[in-house]
Design an enzyme around this catalytic site. Structure first.
Site, mmCIF file in Angstrom:
data_model
loop_
_atom_site.group_PDB
_atom_site.id
_atom_site.type_symbol
_atom_site.label_atom_id
_atom_site.label_comp_id
_atom_site.label_asym_id
_atom_site.label_seq_id
_atom_site.Cartn_x
_atom_site.Cartn_y
_atom_site.Cartn_z
ATOM 1 N N GLY A 194 12.338 -2.273 -4.960
ATOM 2 C CA GLY A 194 13.047 -1.024 -4.778
ATOM 3 C C GLY A 194 12.052 0.063 -4.448
ATOM 4 N N CYS A 195 12.550 1.238 -4.045
ATOM 5 C CA CYS A 195 11.632 2.302 -3.654
ATOM 6 C C CYS A 195 11.427 3.324 -4.752
ATOM 7 C CB CYS A 195 12.101 2.986 -2.375
ATOM 8 S SG CYS A 195 13.680 3.821 -2.557
ATOM 9 N N GLY A 196 11.950 3.074 -5.965
ATOM 10 C CA GLY A 196 11.666 3.983 -7.060
ATOM 11 C C GLY A 196 10.257 3.759 -7.575
#
Length: 276
Positions: free
Chosen positions: A112-114
Site C-alpha cells: 500500500g502507499c501509506g
C-alpha cells in the site's frame, strides 16, 4: 514530461469594507501524479507525488525505505511516462538485486502507499539506525536555516499547496531544497539530492515545512541526520522514535523561536532539563 504545476480557471470572491465581488480568474495548482516504483522489474509501491526531481525521488526512496544501504547499489534509473502516470524503473546491481528480490519473495501480499512495502506492525514500527554525533549548532544558526527555506520554495510560491524539505550546513548554507504535495516525498527527494550531490546529512540540519510523523524520523535517520527542525509540531510517536535513535528534534519553528523535544545537547545553550 508532466509539468509540476498547472493553471486552472476559478471564480474569485473578495470582500472588503466597501464591497463584495466575484470575478473570473486563474490559479496555479500543483500536479499530483501516480508514481510507480519498480526494482529490477519487481513492483514495490505506488505513490501520489509531484512529477519533478524524479531521479532524486527514486534514489532517496530506495535509501530511506531501506531497499538499498547505499546509492552505490543503484545501477541506473529510468523514468518512463505512461498514460496513467510515471514509472520509476530502478535497476540494482546484481548482488544487491539478488538480496532485494530474496527479501521481496517473503512479503505476503500487495503493498500500500501509506507505509510502502510494509506488511506487518513490526515493520511499520521498525527502529531506525542510531544517528551520529553531528555538530553543536547555535539557536541563531537553526533560525537561519529555517528562514532560508522560504525563498527557495519556488513551487509553493506559485501554488501555495506543497511541502518542502531542505538541507542546511553552517559553512555552506542551504545546500538543497525539494518540494512535493507529499511531505514524505519531499524528504525522499531531498535524500536523493543530497546523496547524488555528495552531501552528508550528518553535517547539518534537515528542515521540514510539515508536521513530523514517525516516518519522517525514520527516513531522516536512514540518511544519518542528527538534527531535524520542523515548522509544525511532531506526533508523540515521532518524539519517542527520535529519542530512541539519538536524534535532536526541534519543531514549531517560528520567527520568534522553536521548541526542542529530544536530545538538546546539539543546540548550544540547551540542556536536558529544558526538554519536557
Amino acid at each position: 514530461m508532466i509539468k509540476p504545476a498547472v493553471r486552472v480557471p476559478c471564480s474569485i470572491w473578495r470582500s472588503d469594507s466597501a464591497s463584495q465581488t466575484m470575478t473570473a480568474g486563474k490559479r496555479a495548482i500543483p500536479e499530483e501524479t501516480a508514481i510507480a516504483f519498480t526494482f529490477n522489474t519487481a513492483s514495490y509501491a505506488v505513490m501520489m507525488a509531484t512529477p519533478q526531481d524524479l531521479e532524486d525521488f527514486a534514489v532517496g526512496f530506495a535509501l530511506t525505505e531501506g531497499i538499498v544501504a547505499s546509492s552505490d547499489a543503484i545501477d541506473t534509473v529510468e523514468i518512463v511516462e505512461e498514460d496513467t502516470g510515471i514509472e520509476l524503473r530502478v535497476w540494482l546491481k546484481a548482488k544487491d538485486a539478488a538480496e532485494f528480490l530474496g527479501r521481496r519473495r517473503k512479503i505476503a501480499g500487495p503493498t500500500g502507499c501509506g507505509l510502502c512495502g510494509v506488511e506487518s506492525l513490526n515493520e511499520a514500527m521498525r527502529p531506525p539506525p542510531a544517528v551520529g554525533q553531528g555538530q553543536v549548532l547555535t539557536p541563531d544558526e537553526i533560525m537561519t536555516a529555517v528562514a532560508s527555506l522560504a525563498a527557495h520554495q519556488e513551487l509553493n510560491r506559485e501554488t501555495r499547496a506543497v511541502h518542502a524539505a531542505g538541507f542546511w550546513e553552517p559553512a555552506r548554507g542551504l545546500i538543497a531544497v525539494r518540494e512535493d504535495v507529499g511531505r514524505h516525498n519531499a524528504l525522499d527527494k531531498l535524500a536523493g539530492a543530497c546523496v547524488r550531490g555528495g552531501g552528508n546529512a550528518a553535517h547539518g540540519i534537515v528542515v521540514l515545512t510539515s508536521r513530523v510523523s514517525i516516518e519522517m524520523i525514520q527516513k531522516s535517520a536512514m540518511i544519518g541526520a542528527p538534527l531535524v527542525v520542523a515548522v509544525s509540531a511532531p506526533t508523540a510517536l515521532a518524539v519517542r522514535m527520535a529519542e530512541a535513535c539519538g536524534m535532536t528534534l526541534a519543531a514549531i519553528a517560528r520567527k520568534d523561536g522553536f521548541e526542542v523535544f529530544t536530545h538538546p545537547h546539539r543546540i548550544a545553550g540547551a540542556s536536558k532539563s529544558d526538554v519536557a
